[in-house]
Write a protein that holds these residues in place. Sequence first.
Motif, PDB file in Angstrom:
ATOM      1  N   ARG A  86       0.823  -1.211   0.000  1.00  0.00           N
ATOM      2  CA  ARG A  86       0.000   0.000   0.000  1.00  0.00           C
ATOM      3  C   ARG A  86       0.856   1.260   0.000  1.00  0.00           C
ATOM      4  N   ASP A  87       1.963   1.262   0.740  1.00  0.00           N
ATOM      5  CA  ASP A  87       2.794   2.462   0.750  1.00  0.00           C
ATOM      6  C   ASP A  87       3.537   2.637  -0.574  1.00  0.00           C
ATOM      7  N   GLN A  88       3.913   1.529  -1.223  1.00  0.00           N
ATOM      8  CA  GLN A  88       4.527   1.628  -2.545  1.00  0.00           C
ATOM      9  C   GLN A  88       3.536   2.169  -3.566  1.00  0.00           C
ATOM     10  N   LEU A  89       2.305   1.699  -3.482  1.00  0.00           N
ATOM     11  CA  LEU A  89       1.261   2.206  -4.376  1.00  0.00           C
ATOM     12  C   LEU A  89       0.998   3.690  -4.125  1.00  0.00           C
ATOM     13  N   ALA A  90       0.958   4.080  -2.863  1.00  0.00           N
ATOM     14  CA  ALA A  90       0.699   5.481  -2.534  1.00  0.00           C
ATOM     15  C   ALA A  90       1.788   6.377  -3.117  1.00  0.00           C
ATOM     16  N   LEU A  91       3.052   5.964  -2.967  1.00  0.00           N
ATOM     17  CA  LEU A  91       4.148   6.767  -3.497  1.00  0.00           C
ATOM     18  C   LEU A  91       4.113   6.771  -5.025  1.00  0.00           C
ATOM     19  N   LEU A  92       3.746   5.659  -5.627  1.00  0.00           N
ATOM     20  CA  LEU A  92       3.637   5.597  -7.086  1.00  0.00           C
ATOM     21  C   LEU A  92       2.602   6.597  -7.593  1.00  0.00           C
ATOM     22  N   VAL A  93       1.469   6.686  -6.924  1.00  0.00           N
ATOM     23  CA  VAL A  93       0.427   7.629  -7.342  1.00  0.00           C
ATOM     24  C   VAL A  93       0.907   9.067  -7.188  1.00  0.00           C
ATOM     25  N   VAL A  94       1.618   9.347  -6.098  1.00  0.00           N
ATOM     26  CA  VAL A  94       2.159  10.698  -5.893  1.00  0.00           C
ATOM     27  C   VAL A  94       3.123  11.056  -7.018  1.00  0.00           C
ATOM     28  N   ILE A  95       4.037  10.144  -7.328  1.00  0.00           N
ATOM     29  CA  ILE A  95       5.016  10.407  -8.387  1.00  0.00           C
ATOM     30  C   ILE A  95       4.318  10.554  -9.733  1.00  0.00           C
ATOM     31  N   TRP A  96       3.338   9.716  -9.992  1.00  0.00           N
ATOM     32  CA  TRP A  96       2.577   9.811 -11.244  1.00  0.00           C
ATOM     33  C   TRP A  96       1.922  11.184 -11.366  1.00  0.00           C
ATOM     34  N   ALA A  97       1.315  11.643 -10.281  1.00  0.00           N
ATOM     35  CA  ALA A  97       0.636  12.939 -10.317  1.00  0.00           C
ATOM     36  C   ALA A  97       1.614  14.090 -10.520  1.00  0.00           C
ATOM     37  N   LEU A  98       2.813  13.976  -9.956  1.00  0.00           N
ATOM     38  CA  LEU A  98       3.791  15.057 -10.059  1.00  0.00           C
ATOM     39  C   LEU A  98       4.514  15.076 -11.406  1.00  0.00           C
ATOM     40  N   ILE A  99       4.575  13.933 -12.076  1.00  0.00           N
ATOM     41  CA  ILE A  99       5.283  13.872 -13.359  1.00  0.00           C
ATOM     42  C   ILE A  99       4.324  13.835 -14.544  1.00  0.00           C
ATOM     43  N   VAL A 100       3.340  12.938 -14.504  1.00  0.00           N
ATOM     44  CA  VAL A 100       2.513  12.699 -15.684  1.00  0.00           C
ATOM     45  C   VAL A 100       1.460  13.787 -15.883  1.00  0.00           C
ATOM     46  N   LEU A 101       0.825  14.263 -14.821  1.00  0.00           N
ATOM     47  CA  LEU A 101      -0.201  15.296 -14.995  1.00  0.00           C
ATOM     48  C   LEU A 101       0.342  16.540 -15.688  1.00  0.00           C
ATOM     49  N   PRO A 102       1.435  17.145 -15.197  1.00  0.00           N
ATOM     50  CA  PRO A 102       1.955  18.325 -15.916  1.00  0.00           C
ATOM     51  C   PRO A 102       2.504  17.978 -17.297  1.00  0.00           C
ATOM     52  N   LYS A 103       3.051  16.766 -17.450  1.00  0.00           N
ATOM     53  CA  LYS A 103       3.536  16.356 -18.768  1.00  0.00           C
ATOM     54  C   LYS A 103       2.390  16.290 -19.766  1.00  0.00           C
ATOM     55  N   ARG A 104       1.267  15.725 -19.342  1.00  0.00           N
ATOM     56  CA  ARG A 104       0.132  15.592 -20.257  1.00  0.00           C
ATOM     57  C   ARG A 104      -0.405  16.959 -20.677  1.00  0.00           C
ATOM     58  N   GLU A 105      -0.419  17.912 -19.748  1.00  0.00           N
ATOM     59  CA  GLU A 105      -0.877  19.254 -20.097  1.00  0.00           C
ATOM     60  C   GLU A 105       0.025  19.852 -21.173  1.00  0.00           C
ATOM     61  N   ARG A 106       1.348  19.650 -21.033  1.00  0.00           N
ATOM     62  CA  ARG A 106       2.260  20.159 -22.051  1.00  0.00           C
ATOM     63  C   ARG A 106       2.068  19.443 -23.381  1.00  0.00           C
ATOM     64  N   GLN A 107       1.787  18.141 -23.335  1.00  0.00           N
ATOM     65  CA  GLN A 107       1.571  17.399 -24.572  1.00  0.00           C
ATOM     66  C   GLN A 107       0.307  17.869 -25.288  1.00  0.00           C
ATOM     67  N   ILE A 108      -0.752  18.062 -24.528  1.00  0.00           N
ATOM     68  CA  ILE A 108      -2.006  18.521 -25.120  1.00  0.00           C
ATOM     69  C   ILE A 108      -1.820  19.882 -25.779  1.00  0.00           C
ATOM     70  N   ASN A 109      -1.029  20.737 -25.142  1.00  0.00           N
ATOM     71  CA  ASN A 109      -0.790  22.076 -25.670  1.00  0.00           C
ATOM     72  C   ASN A 109       0.373  22.134 -26.654  1.00  0.00           C
ATOM     73  N   ARG A 110       0.963  20.946 -26.960  1.00  0.00           N
ATOM     74  CA  ARG A 110       2.122  20.884 -27.856  1.00  0.00           C
ATOM     75  C   ARG A 110       3.216  21.846 -27.375  1.00  0.00           C
ATOM     76  N   GLN A 111       3.481  21.776 -26.065  1.00  0.00           N
ATOM     77  CA  GLN A 111       4.428  22.704 -25.450  1.00  0.00           C
ATOM     78  C   GLN A 111       5.551  21.930 -24.795  1.00  0.00           C
ATOM     79  N   LYS A 112       6.792  22.255 -25.120  1.00  0.00           N
ATOM     80  CA  LYS A 112       7.933  21.558 -24.545  1.00  0.00           C
ATOM     81  C   LYS A 112       8.234  22.073 -23.142  1.00  0.00           C
ATOM     82  N   LEU A 113       9.079  21.338 -22.435  1.00  0.00           N
ATOM     83  CA  LEU A 113       9.330  21.609 -21.027  1.00  0.00           C
ATOM     84  C   LEU A 113       9.836  23.019 -20.785  1.00  0.00           C
ATOM     85  N   ALA A 114      10.741  23.509 -21.625  1.00  0.00           N
ATOM     86  CA  ALA A 114      11.339  24.826 -21.427  1.00  0.00           C
ATOM     87  C   ALA A 114      10.647  25.915 -22.232  1.00  0.00           C
TER      88      ALA A 114
END
Length: 235
Positions: A86-114
């Motif tokens: 359960r703690d591994q899953l919890a940390l996985l969800v946190v990391i997913w939210a911190l990396i994938v959510l903002p990444k997806r917003e940039r992908q949708i907007n066709r916007q690179k990291l910098a």
Amino acid sequence: MEQQIRTLTARLLASRSLPRTDPLVRRALVDEAFRVDLDARLSAVGLQLIDNPYAAHVAVALADDVHEPVFGASREYAASNVGLTRDQLALLVVIWALIVLPKRERQINRQKLADDGQGDMFGKDAPLAHGEEVAGALSEASLLADFAPVLGHKTYVQGKLLSRLAQLGFIERRGGMIHEGPLLDVLLDYRLMADRIIYGTLGEVLSEAGHPPPAQDAFSAPEPDADADPDDLTD
């Protein structure tokens, strides 16, 4: 074609995931006849190809109808079919939210990291970006400072939680930073996860802090156009 399908199937089973830029993977994504034969080969042994056009990798997973026969007898399956605690899953969800959510917003907007979104007249028409040009990284020290007190302690999070997620291919740890691993985006269902995090947990946190939750479509990743050029969905 038979030998190529056999080779790709074996490589997927051995590696668990392959990059979308791999020649045989690209063929599976753009050649309908090749994909049909590959799907049939995988289905014959209870597997399916997991292909998320926003992810930089493809992977194999169990077909839906064999989940229960394979994992049903195990108590671990109630939480995770890879044996995560359960703690591994919890940390996985946190990391997913911190990396994938903002990444997806940039992908949708066709916007690179910098990229601040200015000065690119044709940015919306650019091919969908993958990899580190859109995916940010997390400071491991900052993650430990924020979440180690909740999940146990620093040594435990580093040795038991992060190391396990890295071993499974969800993350990569390099130079004190946590990067997206090949399976982080492709195996976790974005639509299901995003709704539960943004309009569930995160929405409650924002409401308690006196802030309105994000607009319903702020992070919605539209389904790719079925008639779109497949090359627009890969690097």
